[in-house]
Design a protein around this motif. Structure first.
Motif, PDB file in Angstrom:
ATOM      1  N   UNK A   1       0.811  -1.210   0.000  1.00  0.00           N
ATOM      2  CA  UNK A   1       0.000   0.000   0.000  1.00  0.00           C
ATOM      3  C   UNK A   1       0.848   1.265   0.000  1.00  0.00           C
ATOM      4  N   UNK A   2       1.906   1.279   0.811  1.00  0.00           N
ATOM      5  CA  UNK A   2       2.807   2.431   0.829  1.00  0.00           C
ATOM      6  C   UNK A   2       3.527   2.583  -0.508  1.00  0.00           C
ATOM      7  N   UNK A   3       3.907   1.466  -1.123  1.00  0.00           N
ATOM      8  CA  UNK A   3       4.563   1.526  -2.430  1.00  0.00           C
ATOM      9  C   UNK A   3       3.604   2.053  -3.494  1.00  0.00           C
ATOM     10  N   UNK A   4       2.342   1.655  -3.427  1.00  0.00           N
ATOM     11  CA  UNK A   4       1.359   2.129  -4.401  1.00  0.00           C
ATOM     12  C   UNK A   4       1.170   3.647  -4.287  1.00  0.00           C
ATOM     13  N   UNK A   5       1.121   4.148  -3.054  1.00  0.00           N
ATOM     14  CA  UNK A   5       1.000   5.596  -2.857  1.00  0.00           C
ATOM     15  C   UNK A   5       2.239   6.305  -3.399  1.00  0.00           C
ATOM     16  N   UNK A   6       3.406   5.685  -3.238  1.00  0.00           N
ATOM     17  CA  UNK A   6       4.634   6.273  -3.780  1.00  0.00           C
ATOM     18  C   UNK A   6       4.544   6.401  -5.301  1.00  0.00           C
ATOM     19  N   UNK A   7       4.087   5.337  -5.967  1.00  0.00           N
ATOM     20  CA  UNK A   7       3.974   5.418  -7.427  1.00  0.00           C
ATOM     21  C   UNK A   7       2.982   6.501  -7.836  1.00  0.00           C
ATOM     22  N   UNK A   8       1.841   6.561  -7.163  1.00  0.00           N
ATOM     23  CA  UNK A   8       0.851   7.593  -7.492  1.00  0.00           C
ATOM     24  C   UNK A   8       1.450   8.985  -7.320  1.00  0.00           C
TER      25      UNK A   8
ATOM     26  N   UNK B   1       9.425  -1.839  -4.756  1.00  0.00           N
ATOM     27  CA  UNK B   1       9.273  -0.464  -5.215  1.00  0.00           C
ATOM     28  C   UNK B   1       9.959  -0.266  -6.566  1.00  0.00           C
ATOM     29  N   UNK B   2      11.145  -0.846  -6.747  1.00  0.00           N
ATOM     30  CA  UNK B   2      11.852  -0.741  -8.023  1.00  0.00           C
ATOM     31  C   UNK B   2      11.039  -1.376  -9.145  1.00  0.00           C
ATOM     32  N   UNK B   3      10.443  -2.524  -8.866  1.00  0.00           N
ATOM     33  CA  UNK B   3       9.628  -3.203  -9.877  1.00  0.00           C
ATOM     34  C   UNK B   3       8.375  -2.401 -10.196  1.00  0.00           C
ATOM     35  N   UNK B   4       7.728  -1.878  -9.171  1.00  0.00           N
ATOM     36  CA  UNK B   4       6.490  -1.128  -9.356  1.00  0.00           C
ATOM     37  C   UNK B   4       6.731   0.152 -10.146  1.00  0.00           C
ATOM     38  N   UNK B   5       7.849   0.845  -9.870  1.00  0.00           N
ATOM     39  CA  UNK B   5       8.157   2.097 -10.558  1.00  0.00           C
ATOM     40  C   UNK B   5       8.982   1.890 -11.821  1.00  0.00           C
TER      41      UNK B   5
ATOM     42  N   UNK C   1       2.564  -6.644  -9.694  1.00  0.00           N
ATOM     43  CA  UNK C   1       2.667  -5.272  -9.194  1.00  0.00           C
ATOM     44  C   UNK C   1       1.819  -4.321 -10.030  1.00  0.00           C
ATOM     45  N   UNK C   2       1.877  -4.453 -11.349  1.00  0.00           N
ATOM     46  CA  UNK C   2       1.101  -3.565 -12.226  1.00  0.00           C
ATOM     47  C   UNK C   2      -0.397  -3.773 -12.031  1.00  0.00           C
ATOM     48  N   UNK C   3      -0.828  -5.057 -12.040  1.00  0.00           N
ATOM     49  CA  UNK C   3      -2.257  -5.342 -11.938  1.00  0.00           C
ATOM     50  C   UNK C   3      -2.810  -4.928 -10.572  1.00  0.00           C
TER      51      UNK C   3
END
Length: 504
Positions: free
Chosen positions: A372-379, A407-411, A467-469
């Motif tokens: 959840x924190x990583x998702x907010x970071x990407x947003x 986080x690296x994978x998500x971004x 991560x993307x989905x």
């Protein structure tokens, strides 16, 4: 005899000090938990005298390890909040911290009226429950007697500068997003006029730029800290900018953006001209970069690593350190009572856990919180249109290699992290090295900021698809639930009132 810089960072979770030699090496350090914080529901205050004593204690411990004189002392601390003094320059009660949620309803009211948009157009930043301006408005409406005793309004770092030097001074980078015009770089009466505050700017200290905002250590503070009276004391920028500098943002050319996961979560980039942005993100804050051209644009969240404490209290048995435990759980990490201020700017924001079944395991909830924190970071980085490049990771979660990898994978970018931390103190020391030791850009980048020792590269395959989905579903669920936050907050307030009546 060697000379040193002593840096003080008074944070929400901990109070830290470190001494640096002329080559940027830490030669002494001290830390203690913040004992001054007082939580009572939405009321989150801090004892100003205890804050001073904690700061003096770590400075004294650090100075006792040194074998030489000090070239100077650098001070930073929490960037928001209201630290009041009366006419006799004594604390006018406890400080109202940046986590205090009592101005949440006022922020919601002003948001609906469009008032916050008017202020953001001038300041470049939207007021929240953490802003001095709305905290003053809360006092005006709810505690006018206390407000009448307040003669000066400071931030934490300004309070510490006063306790060290008896000088009432501030620097503008933290004040302008609340009280100023980001284009002119000057304070503006528009904010207090728009909010209907009878007093505002006149309560603030005199301002001088970082480097020029300095005074001498008083005999009383010298006795309390074991440092020679007359030592120069410089006020640094707030802890956010200090930490971003320490992570290399604006200093190391490869680093174009950064994320800090401490008590709060901060996501930032360095831009030269914010006027070229298509539109400023609603919850973003603009601060002039203190070591060069341009601005730091950052999304300062209320909700960071304290999320794990809150969830651990609600759901016992969660592991403190989580390895990846992929699942269908999706967690919205908005648990602070003030709601959220960025990137999802709502005083009524609240958390949620989706996909919960009887088969869910504690480690899956713990990992979903990290996701959840990583998702907010990407947003946040997407909303800021952050430039492509290396992301420097700081805060307590920077020690977690699994989180850095996700986080690296998500971004889809390289994520650098450094062992040892202390980015806030290192950034503060770099600022001191520039203004007291004359260090140039190359020296700051090579010797003073945090050197990366680990790089996480994006993964491909199923993890990247997951991560993307999952991020797309996180956003879709957020878009669906956020229109109901205000109704949920109203029911929560009614329930609190009913429970209070029952206790009476």
């Amino acid at each position: 005899m060697s000379a040193f810089l002593l840096c003080l960072d008074s944070g929400t979770t901990a109070v830290k000090a470190a001494a640096f030699d002329r080559h940027g090496r830490i030669v002494a350090s001290a830390e203690r938990q913040n004992r001054a914080l007082r939580r009572d529901g939405a009321r989150i205050e801090q004892d100003m005298a205890a804050t001073r004593d904690d700061a003096f204690a770590v400075m004294r411990e650090c100075a006792a390890e040194l074998g030489g004189t000090l070239d100077g002392i650098l001070v930073t601390g929490q960037g928001d909040g209201l630290w009041p003094l009366d006419a006799q320059l004594r604390p006018a009660g406890h400080a109202i911290t940046w986590l205090d949620g009592r101005a949440r309803q006022i922020a919601s009211e002003l948001q609906d009226a469009g008032t916050l948009d008017e202020i953001q157009a001038v300041t470049g930043s939207r007021p929240t429950a953490a802003s001095q301006s709305l905290q003053l408005l809360w006092l005006q409406r709810n505690d006018p007697q206390r407000l009448s005793t307040i003669a000066h309004v400071l931030r934490l770092k300004e309070w510490l500068l006063f306790t060290l030097t008896h000088a009432l001074l501030g620097e503008p980078t933290a004040a302008l997003p609340v009280w100023g015009d980001w284009r002119s770089g000057a304070l503006s009466p528009i904010v207090q006029r728009t909010l209907g505050l009878p007093r505002g700017l006149e309560l603030l200290p005199d301002f001088a730029p970082v480097g020029e905002c300095r005074a001498r250590l008083s005999p009383q503070a010298a006795s309390a800290t074991g440092i020679a009276a007359g030592t120069p004391v410089l006020l640094g920028p707030g802890d956010v900018q200090s930490t971003l500098v320490g992570l290399g943002l604006g200093v190391r050319p490869a680093v174009t953006r950064a994320s800090i996961f401490g008590t709060s979560a901060i996501h930032a980039c360095h831009i030269l001209d914010p006027a070229l942005m298509p539109a400023a993100p609603v919850g973003a804050t603009l601060q002039r970069f203190v070591l060069g051209d341009g601005y730091f644009l950052f999304q300062p969240s209320f909700n960071g690593a304290t999320l794990f404490q809150h969830i651990g209290r609600i759901a016992a048995g969660l592991p403190a350190h989580a390895e990846p435990a992929y699942s269908g759980l999706i967690l919205h990490p908005f648990l602070e009572p003030g709601g959220e201020r960025a990137p999802y700017t709502s005083p009524n924001a609240s958390g949620a856990l989706f996909g919960l079944t009887a088969h869910a395991r504690p480690e899956q909830i713990a990992w979903a919180a990290r996701e959840g924190l990583a998702f907010v970071a990407r947003a946040s980085h997407e909303m800021m249109n952050a430039p492509a490049g290396v992301l420097s990771l700081g805060g307590g979660l920077a020690a977690d290699p699994h989180f850095a990898g996700f986080l690296a994978t998500l971004l889809d970018t390289r994520v650098e992290r450094a062992g040892g931390g202390q980015a806030g103190l290192r950034g503060l020391a770099a600022i001191g090295a520039r203004h007291l030791l004359g260090a140039g850009d190359a020296e700051l980048a090579g010797s003073w900021v945090v050197p990366p020792d680990t790089v996480a590269a994006p993964r491909t395959g199923k993890v990247a698809q997951y991560a993307r989905d999952k991020y797309a579903l996180f956003v879709d669920l957020l878009d669906s639930i956020s229109p109901h936050w205000q109704r949920m907050a109203a029911i929560r307030d009614l329930a609190d009132d009913m429970m209070e009546t029952t206790r009476q």
